[in-house]
Design a protein around this motif. Structure first.
Motif, PDB file in Angstrom:
ATOM      1  N   ALA A 136      29.338 -15.303  71.923  1.00  0.00           N
ATOM      2  CA  ALA A 136      29.344 -13.948  72.682  1.00  0.00           C
ATOM      3  C   ALA A 136      29.919 -14.301  74.103  1.00  0.00           C
ATOM      4  CB  ALA A 136      28.017 -13.474  72.962  1.00  0.00           C
ATOM      5  N   GLU A 137      29.596 -15.384  74.539  1.00  0.00           N
ATOM      6  CA  GLU A 137      30.276 -15.990  76.060  1.00  0.00           C
ATOM      7  C   GLU A 137      31.760 -15.988  75.582  1.00  0.00           C
ATOM      8  OE1 GLU A 137      29.746 -18.862  79.587  1.00  0.00           O
ATOM      9  OE2 GLU A 137      28.371 -19.028  77.842  1.00  0.00           O
ATOM     10  N   GLN A 138      32.220 -16.864  74.799  1.00  0.00           N
ATOM     11  CA  GLN A 138      33.547 -17.181  74.623  1.00  0.00           C
ATOM     12  C   GLN A 138      34.247 -15.940  74.051  1.00  0.00           C
ATOM     13  OE1 GLN A 138      33.620 -20.775  72.141  1.00  0.00           O
ATOM     14  NE2 GLN A 138      35.695 -21.162  72.716  1.00  0.00           N
ATOM     15  N   LEU A 139      33.881 -15.077  73.349  1.00  0.00           N
ATOM     16  CA  LEU A 139      34.470 -13.709  72.909  1.00  0.00           C
ATOM     17  C   LEU A 139      34.818 -12.692  74.168  1.00  0.00           C
ATOM     18  CD1 LEU A 139      32.502 -12.830  69.780  1.00  0.00           C
ATOM     19  CD2 LEU A 139      34.894 -13.552  69.655  1.00  0.00           C
ATOM     20  N   SER A 140      33.648 -12.849  75.010  1.00  0.00           N
ATOM     21  CA  SER A 140      34.014 -12.173  76.295  1.00  0.00           C
ATOM     22  C   SER A 140      35.127 -12.747  77.127  1.00  0.00           C
ATOM     23  CB  SER A 140      32.324 -12.157  77.194  1.00  0.00           C
ATOM     24  OG  SER A 140      32.747 -11.440  78.230  1.00  0.00           O
ATOM     25  N   LYS A 170      40.989  -5.176  72.635  1.00  0.00           N
ATOM     26  CA  LYS A 170      40.853  -6.424  72.780  1.00  0.00           C
ATOM     27  C   LYS A 170      41.135  -7.167  71.436  1.00  0.00           C
ATOM     28  CE  LYS A 170      38.216 -10.179  75.049  1.00  0.00           C
ATOM     29  NZ  LYS A 170      37.241 -10.378  76.156  1.00  0.00           N
ATOM     30  N   THR A 171      40.881  -6.365  70.337  1.00  0.00           N
ATOM     31  CA  THR A 171      40.979  -7.203  69.460  1.00  0.00           C
ATOM     32  C   THR A 171      42.044  -7.058  68.326  1.00  0.00           C
ATOM     33  OG1 THR A 171      39.690  -5.208  67.982  1.00  0.00           O
ATOM     34  CG2 THR A 171      38.419  -7.321  69.069  1.00  0.00           C
ATOM     35  N   VAL A 172      42.232  -7.698  67.211  1.00  0.00           N
ATOM     36  CA  VAL A 172      43.525  -7.770  66.388  1.00  0.00           C
ATOM     37  C   VAL A 172      42.815  -8.092  65.124  1.00  0.00           C
ATOM     38  CG1 VAL A 172      45.687  -8.529  65.490  1.00  0.00           C
ATOM     39  CG2 VAL A 172      45.270  -8.403  67.960  1.00  0.00           C
ATOM     40  N   HIS A 173      42.879  -7.096  64.095  1.00  0.00           N
ATOM     41  CA  HIS A 173      42.276  -7.386  62.866  1.00  0.00           C
ATOM     42  C   HIS A 173      43.496  -7.913  61.879  1.00  0.00           C
ATOM     43  CE1 HIS A 173      40.051  -5.650  58.928  1.00  0.00           C
ATOM     44  NE2 HIS A 173      39.879  -7.107  59.097  1.00  0.00           N
ATOM     45  N   LEU A 174      43.306  -9.296  61.272  1.00  0.00           N
ATOM     46  CA  LEU A 174      44.220  -9.821  60.587  1.00  0.00           C
ATOM     47  C   LEU A 174      44.162  -9.406  59.039  1.00  0.00           C
ATOM     48  CD1 LEU A 174      44.021 -13.447  61.807  1.00  0.00           C
ATOM     49  CD2 LEU A 174      45.662 -11.454  62.488  1.00  0.00           C
ATOM     50  N   ASP A 175      44.798  -7.912  58.909  1.00  0.00           N
ATOM     51  CA  ASP A 175      44.414  -7.471  57.579  1.00  0.00           C
ATOM     52  C   ASP A 175      46.000  -6.753  57.288  1.00  0.00           C
ATOM     53  OD1 ASP A 175      43.159  -6.298  55.427  1.00  0.00           O
ATOM     54  OD2 ASP A 175      42.937  -4.368  56.468  1.00  0.00           O
ATOM     55  N   GLY A 176      47.192  -7.297  57.096  1.00  0.00           N
ATOM     56  CA  GLY A 176      48.255  -6.746  56.538  1.00  0.00           C
ATOM     57  C   GLY A 176      48.623  -6.993  55.092  1.00  0.00           C
ATOM     58  N   PRO A 177      49.228  -5.876  54.646  1.00  0.00           N
ATOM     59  CA  PRO A 177      49.416  -5.736  53.357  1.00  0.00           C
ATOM     60  C   PRO A 177      50.766  -6.888  53.008  1.00  0.00           C
ATOM     61  CG  PRO A 177      50.866  -3.937  54.528  1.00  0.00           C
ATOM     62  CD  PRO A 177      49.931  -4.669  55.444  1.00  0.00           C
ATOM     63  N   ALA A 178      50.823  -7.079  51.699  1.00  0.00           N
ATOM     64  CA  ALA A 178      52.016  -8.018  51.255  1.00  0.00           C
ATOM     65  C   ALA A 178      52.039  -9.385  51.831  1.00  0.00           C
ATOM     66  CB  ALA A 178      53.167  -7.211  51.443  1.00  0.00           C
ATOM     67  N   GLY A 179      50.864  -9.849  52.150  1.00  0.00           N
ATOM     68  CA  GLY A 179      50.927 -11.157  52.741  1.00  0.00           C
ATOM     69  C   GLY A 179      51.168 -11.456  54.249  1.00  0.00           C
ATOM     70  N   THR A 180      51.230 -10.376  54.905  1.00  0.00           N
ATOM     71  CA  THR A 180      51.448 -10.360  56.188  1.00  0.00           C
ATOM     72  C   THR A 180      50.265 -10.504  57.109  1.00  0.00           C
ATOM     73  OG1 THR A 180      51.403  -7.835  56.472  1.00  0.00           O
ATOM     74  CG2 THR A 180      53.401  -8.940  55.643  1.00  0.00           C
ATOM     75  N   SER A 181      49.179 -10.751  56.723  1.00  0.00           N
ATOM     76  CA  SER A 181      48.022 -10.807  57.335  1.00  0.00           C
ATOM     77  C   SER A 181      47.937 -11.839  58.708  1.00  0.00           C
ATOM     78  CB  SER A 181      46.717 -11.242  56.565  1.00  0.00           C
ATOM     79  OG  SER A 181      46.476 -10.364  55.643  1.00  0.00           O
ATOM     80  N   GLY A 182      48.625 -12.658  58.634  1.00  0.00           N
ATOM     81  CA  GLY A 182      48.473 -13.837  59.563  1.00  0.00           C
ATOM     82  C   GLY A 182      49.962 -13.654  60.484  1.00  0.00           C
ATOM     83  N   THR A 189      47.971 -16.992  71.930  1.00  0.00           N
ATOM     84  CA  THR A 189      47.957 -18.193  72.541  1.00  0.00           C
ATOM     85  C   THR A 189      46.573 -18.986  72.592  1.00  0.00           C
ATOM     86  OG1 THR A 189      47.323 -17.147  74.483  1.00  0.00           O
ATOM     87  CG2 THR A 189      49.557 -16.921  73.959  1.00  0.00           C
ATOM     88  N   SER A 190      46.641 -19.822  73.244  1.00  0.00           N
ATOM     89  CA  SER A 190      45.297 -20.731  73.593  1.00  0.00           C
ATOM     90  C   SER A 190      44.248 -20.030  74.318  1.00  0.00           C
ATOM     91  CB  SER A 190      45.697 -22.054  74.182  1.00  0.00           C
ATOM     92  OG  SER A 190      46.284 -21.882  75.404  1.00  0.00           O
ATOM     93  N   ASP A 191      44.590 -18.925  74.949  1.00  0.00           N
ATOM     94  CA  ASP A 191      43.754 -18.121  75.430  1.00  0.00           C
ATOM     95  C   ASP A 191      42.960 -17.045  74.719  1.00  0.00           C
ATOM     96  OD1 ASP A 191      44.149 -19.092  78.149  1.00  0.00           O
ATOM     97  OD2 ASP A 191      45.951 -17.787  78.298  1.00  0.00           O
ATOM     98  N   ASP A 192      43.341 -16.753  73.551  1.00  0.00           N
ATOM     99  CA  ASP A 192      42.686 -16.193  72.587  1.00  0.00           C
ATOM    100  C   ASP A 192      41.994 -16.868  71.629  1.00  0.00           C
ATOM    101  OD1 ASP A 192      44.652 -14.193  73.435  1.00  0.00           O
ATOM    102  OD2 ASP A 192      46.054 -14.764  72.113  1.00  0.00           O
ATOM    103  N   VAL A 193      41.257 -16.124  70.846  1.00  0.00           N
ATOM    104  CA  VAL A 193      40.131 -16.848  69.865  1.00  0.00           C
ATOM    105  C   VAL A 193      40.123 -16.105  68.459  1.00  0.00           C
ATOM    106  CG1 VAL A 193      38.531 -17.461  71.819  1.00  0.00           C
ATOM    107  CG2 VAL A 193      38.098 -15.279  70.277  1.00  0.00           C
TER     108      VAL A 193
END
Length: 256
Positions: A136-140, A170-182, A189-193
């Motif tokens: 929770a601390e790291q997510l915050s 603050k959030t990004v859901h990795l849920d794209g169609p046709a193999g675009t999730s990523g 960046t390294s500031d994200d988790v």
């Protein structure tokens, strides 16, 4: 929690199996995973039934025992039997004995709900609470949280993302169609988790690929998974394990 109760829940050889898991063949890993999830079965059912439940040949159980430095399966089984034998009240043995359980729908529903309640209760263990607090601390503190959950874990990931959208962007859901999730990871960046949610080995190949891609960008990985031998455990900074035992063929995600 007493040492005896810990061994009843995890099995007396839990640490040894985890330590040597990566050295095992695919068949030995399959047998070992089942024993990690159902350690009491080793003492309470025959080797053939244990092998059948694990989806392997009986000879695999013997090979696993020898791989773990036992002379044979009976010595391996004796280790588990001793733990149940010294239990003060024998609650684990009684709970797992093959009694005539109710077969009607009401009885099954009761056992399912009772199982879910026990799984959630196990999340209150001190070490789990400690990991949850650190996560929770790291997510915050993160600039942005990328959330990943495929297959049955999709609903868990989506729910987390939805709740977070009520608080901001603050959030990004990795849920794209046709193999675009990523694709959104291009901007990470390294500031994200990355919060990765996965269950039921083998872990989705796409989940592992995206987690590895995030790690290469210097992103910390936070994992919620159901197995200590999940590949996510080896690359995550913090891991919360949620149990998924079920009275049915379906894997419950209530703990996640």
């Amino acid at each position: 929690m007493s040492n005896v109760r810990q061994m009843l829940q995890k099995g007396p050889l839990h640490a040894r199996i985890i330590e040597r898991f990566d050295e095992m063949s695919e068949q030995l890993q399959q047998a070992a995973r089942h024993i990690l999830e159902h350690p009491q079965e080793v003492a309470l059912v025959s080797m053939r039934e244990l092998a059948r439940n694990a989806g392997v040949q009986p000879s695999t159980m013997t090979r696993l025992a020898k791989f773990l430095d036992f002379s044979g399966y009976e010595d391996f089984r004796a280790q588990h039997a001793d733990v149940i034998r010294v239990s003060a009240d024998g609650f684990a043995a009684r709970a797992l004995q093959r009694t005539e359980a109710a077969t009607n729908g009401e009885g099954l529903a009761f056992r399912m709900l009772q199982g879910l309640s026990a799984q959630i209760d196990r999340l209150c263990a001190p070490d789990t609470i400690e990991h949850l607090n650190k996560m929770a601390e790291q997510l915050s503190n993160a600039r942005r949280i990328y959330v990943l959950g495929l297959r049955s874990c999709h609903s868990v990931a989506w729910h987390f993302h939805y709740v977070m959208t009520l608080l901001g962007e603050k959030t990004v859901h990795l849920d794209g169609p046709a193999g675009t999730s990523g694709d959104p990871l291009i901007r990470a960046t390294s500031d994200d988790v990355l919060l990765a949610i996965s269950n039921k080995l083998p872990t989705s190949l796409q989940t592992l690929e995206l987690a590895e891609a995030a790690r290469e960008k210097g992103m910390p990985i936070l994992a919620i998974t159901d197995s200590e031998v999940s590949p996510l455990v080896t690359i995550a900074e913090h891991v919360v394990l949620f149990p998924t035992e079920s009275q049915t063929f379906f894997t419950p995600d209530a703990g996640a």
